[in-house]
Design a protein around this motif. Structure first.
Motif, PDB file in Angstrom:
ATOM      1  N   LEU A 122      16.407  -1.138  29.019  1.00 21.52           N
ATOM      2  CA  LEU A 122      17.563  -1.496  29.841  1.00 21.52           C
ATOM      3  C   LEU A 122      17.363  -1.112  31.301  1.00 21.52           C
ATOM      4  N   GLY A 123      16.681  -0.004  31.545  1.00 23.05           N
ATOM      5  CA  GLY A 123      16.397   0.417  32.919  1.00 23.05           C
ATOM      6  C   GLY A 123      15.514  -0.584  33.639  1.00 23.05           C
ATOM      7  N   TYR A 124      14.544  -1.145  32.923  1.00 21.78           N
ATOM      8  CA  TYR A 124      13.689  -2.175  33.521  1.00 21.78           C
ATOM      9  C   TYR A 124      14.527  -3.385  33.916  1.00 21.78           C
ATOM     10  N   ARG A 125      15.380  -3.822  33.003  1.00 17.56           N
ATOM     11  CA  ARG A 125      16.203  -5.007  33.292  1.00 17.56           C
ATOM     12  C   ARG A 125      17.145  -4.748  34.466  1.00 17.56           C
ATOM     13  N   GLN A 126      17.693  -3.568  34.534  1.00 13.10           N
ATOM     14  CA  GLN A 126      18.603  -3.240  35.635  1.00 13.10           C
ATOM     15  C   GLN A 126      17.885  -3.371  36.976  1.00 13.10           C
ATOM     16  N   GLU A 127      16.653  -2.929  37.050  1.00 14.39           N
ATOM     17  CA  GLU A 127      15.901  -3.003  38.300  1.00 14.39           C
ATOM     18  C   GLU A 127      15.336  -4.402  38.560  1.00 14.39           C
ATOM     19  N   TRP A 128      14.933  -5.101  37.493  1.00 19.76           N
ATOM     20  CA  TRP A 128      14.316  -6.411  37.690  1.00 19.76           C
ATOM     21  C   TRP A 128      15.362  -7.519  37.737  1.00 19.76           C
ATOM     22  N   GLN A 129      16.577  -7.209  37.476  1.00 17.57           N
ATOM     23  CA  GLN A 129      17.727  -8.096  37.552  1.00 17.57           C
ATOM     24  C   GLN A 129      17.759  -9.096  36.403  1.00 17.57           C
ATOM     25  N   GLY A 130      17.301 -10.300  36.552  1.00 18.65           N
ATOM     26  CA  GLY A 130      17.534 -11.345  35.565  1.00 18.65           C
ATOM     27  C   GLY A 130      16.615 -11.371  34.362  1.00 18.65           C
ATOM     28  N   TYR A 131      15.609 -10.505  34.319  1.00 17.02           N
ATOM     29  CA  TYR A 131      14.627 -10.597  33.231  1.00 17.02           C
ATOM     30  C   TYR A 131      14.462  -9.254  32.528  1.00 17.02           C
ATOM     31  N   THR A 132      14.167  -9.332  31.238  1.00 15.94           N
ATOM     32  CA  THR A 132      13.996  -8.117  30.456  1.00 15.94           C
ATOM     33  C   THR A 132      12.519  -7.753  30.324  1.00 15.94           C
ATOM     34  N   PHE A 133      12.279  -6.534  29.887  1.00 18.86           N
ATOM     35  CA  PHE A 133      10.910  -6.086  29.647  1.00 18.86           C
ATOM     36  C   PHE A 133      10.312  -6.948  28.531  1.00 18.86           C
ATOM     37  N   PRO A 134       9.068  -7.402  28.675  1.00 19.92           N
ATOM     38  CA  PRO A 134       8.455  -8.298  27.679  1.00 19.92           C
ATOM     39  C   PRO A 134       8.003  -7.544  26.424  1.00 19.92           C
ATOM     40  N   ILE A 135       8.975  -7.108  25.648  1.00 16.56           N
ATOM     41  CA  ILE A 135       8.707  -6.212  24.512  1.00 16.56           C
ATOM     42  C   ILE A 135       7.859  -6.867  23.429  1.00 16.56           C
ATOM     43  N   ASP A 136       8.064  -8.150  23.144  1.00 16.33           N
ATOM     44  CA  ASP A 136       7.312  -8.784  22.063  1.00 16.33           C
ATOM     45  C   ASP A 136       5.818  -8.864  22.392  1.00 16.33           C
ATOM     46  N   GLY A 137       5.488  -9.350  23.566  1.00 18.93           N
ATOM     47  CA  GLY A 137       4.086  -9.435  23.959  1.00 18.93           C
ATOM     48  C   GLY A 137       3.455  -8.064  24.095  1.00 18.93           C
TER      49      GLY A 137
END
Length: 189
Positions: A137-152
């Motif tokens: 969630l911290g990554y998304r908060q900083e990157w705004q519209g995109y989430t951390f690419p957890i699956d890859g």
């Protein structure tokens, strides 16, 4: 060899790629899912990243990916040939930002070969550091519209650690949250 993805703040980041004595810095912005696209692209060329519950989950990405970096677009092309990886990075003016500029101006930033497994390991170690430092969630908060690419990330991490595809399919055609969390928390050496 070094790959870092840092200074993630307000939809901007700094990506550093060091190959031999050369150092390259890139500054992707939130206008593209830079890290997500890059991780999916790398997983698409990795022979062990199949995410066993759905064959071909990482569709082959032809022609590379593009990062928006403000006035420039940065094009990454990865070609794997067994143990070798050819990396080609080109840059051209972003026509959405610089309408007066020459949109046909293309500059080769990098064209190099390296060991595929070493490169993937560098990237996975950096992703491991980023997610443990920032959280999902911290990554998304900083990157705004995109989430951390957890699956890859999880698929690449498993391939690096165990040299086989991440087998997480269960009888109910779901995934094992326990296996995913264990892999997420596992340390990279």
């Amino acid at each position: 060899m070094k790959f870092s993805y840092d200074y993630i703040k307000s939809g901007n980041a700094t990506c550093v790629l060091e190959m031999g004595k050369e150092r390259f810095e890139f500054y992707p912005t939130f206008h593209s899912d830079a890290l997500g696209d890059f991780v999916s692209y790398l997983a698409s060329v990795h022979p062990l990243c199949k995410l066993s519950w759905k064959e071909g989950a990482f569709h082959k990405i032809n022609g590379g990916i593009t990062w928006e970096t403000g006035t420039y677009l940065l094009r990454w092309e990865l070609k794997r040939d067994f143990e070798d990886l050819e990396i080609k990075i080109t840059e051209w003016q972003n026509p959405m930002i610089d309408r007066k500029g020459d949109s046909q101006l293309i500059r080769k930033v990098l064209e190099a070969k390296c060991n595929f497994n070493e490169f993937v390991l560098c990237v996975v170690k950096e992703l491991d550091r980023v997610i443990k430092q920032r959280g999902i969630l911290g990554y998304r908060q900083e990157w705004q519209g995109y989430t951390f690419p957890i699956d890859g990330f999880l698929d690449l991490k498993y391939a690096c650690l165990y040299k086989k595809p991440f087998e997480i399919t269960k009888k109910n055609n779901g995934t094992s949250l326990e296996a995913e969390l264990n892999l997420l928390m596992e340390k990279m050496d």
